[in-house]
Design a protein around this motif. Structure first.
Motif, short mmCIF file in Angstrom:
data_model
loop_
_atom_site.label_atom_id
_atom_site.label_comp_id
_atom_site.label_asym_id
_atom_site.label_seq_id
_atom_site.Cartn_x
_atom_site.Cartn_y
_atom_site.Cartn_z
N ARG A 55 0.85 -1.18 0.00
CA ARG A 55 0.00 0.00 0.00
C ARG A 55 0.89 1.23 0.00
O ARG A 55 1.89 1.28 0.69
N ARG A 56 0.52 2.18 -0.81
CA ARG A 56 1.31 3.40 -0.90
C ARG A 56 0.37 4.59 -0.98
O ARG A 56 -0.33 4.77 -1.97
N ILE A 58 -4.31 12.81 -1.52
CA ILE A 58 -5.00 12.97 -0.24
C ILE A 58 -5.16 14.46 0.10
O ILE A 58 -6.24 14.89 0.54
N LYS A 59 -4.14 15.24 -0.16
CA LYS A 59 -4.22 16.68 0.10
C LYS A 59 -5.29 17.33 -0.78
O LYS A 59 -6.06 18.17 -0.32
N ALA A 60 -5.36 16.92 -2.04
CA ALA A 60 -6.37 17.47 -2.95
C ALA A 60 -7.77 17.09 -2.49
O ALA A 60 -8.70 17.92 -2.53
N LEU A 61 -7.96 15.84 -2.04
CA LEU A 61 -9.27 15.42 -1.52
C LEU A 61 -9.65 16.25 -0.29
O LEU A 61 -10.79 16.71 -0.17
N ALA A 62 -8.69 16.44 0.61
CA ALA A 62 -8.96 17.23 1.82
C ALA A 62 -9.36 18.66 1.46
O ALA A 62 -10.33 19.20 2.03
N ARG A 63 -8.64 19.24 0.53
CA ARG A 63 -8.97 20.61 0.11
C ARG A 63 -10.36 20.66 -0.52
O ARG A 63 -11.14 21.57 -0.24
N ASP A 105 -6.57 4.87 1.83
CA ASP A 105 -5.90 3.67 2.33
C ASP A 105 -4.65 3.31 1.54
O ASP A 105 -3.96 2.35 1.87
N GLY A 106 -4.39 4.02 0.45
CA GLY A 106 -3.22 3.72 -0.38
C GLY A 106 -3.43 2.51 -1.27
O GLY A 106 -2.47 1.88 -1.69
#
Length: 132
Positions: A37-38, A44-49, A98-99
């Motif tokens: 998993r990576r 993730i940052k784009a989703l959070a924004r 979850d990667g």
């Protein structure tokens, strides 16, 4: 019969290739190899924004995407593309967090137009929903 001497080292050959992913080079193992998993921090940052901006718009804190983009110092067109990430199917969002997303699912790829229907997103992003 004389015992044979064992070598002091063992050579193992692992087939792999190096691919570019999100501006970085990454080792890609052959099909069937166990996948680590990576997490993709850029995704993730784009989703959070995207979800933060959506919440700010829905709360009435800002009247429009233009107003929010100006306040955040971000181009309207970029913000509008990132906001579309809030339309991703929950299983795709979970896979990213979850990667478990594949190497084909990069920020550049999800910022391109994609189907809003959740059932069609797996096909568009070439995801194997059975194993994700």
């Amino acid at each position: 019969m004389k015992p044979t001497a064992t070598p002091d080292f063992v050579t193992i050959h692992v087939p792999f290739c190096v691919v570019k992913r999100g501006g970085r080079k990454e080792v890609q193992l052959p099909d069937g190899a166990p996948v680590q998993r990576r997490t993709d921090n850029t995704l993730i940052k784009a989703l959070a924004r995207a979800f933060r901006w959506k919440r700010m718009l829905e709360s009435g804190e800002f009247a429009s995407i233009s107003e929010l983009a100006e306040r955040e110092g971000i181009a309207f067109t970029y913000m509008a593309r990132v906001l579309r990430l809030t339309l991703l199917a929950p299983d795709i969002v979970d896979a990213i967090l979850d990667g478990r997303q594949g190497p084909e699912l990069t920020l550049a790829r999800v910022l391109e137009p994609f189907p809003v229907e959740w059932l069609n997103q797996g096909v568009a992003f070439e995801l194997d929903r059975e194993h994700s």
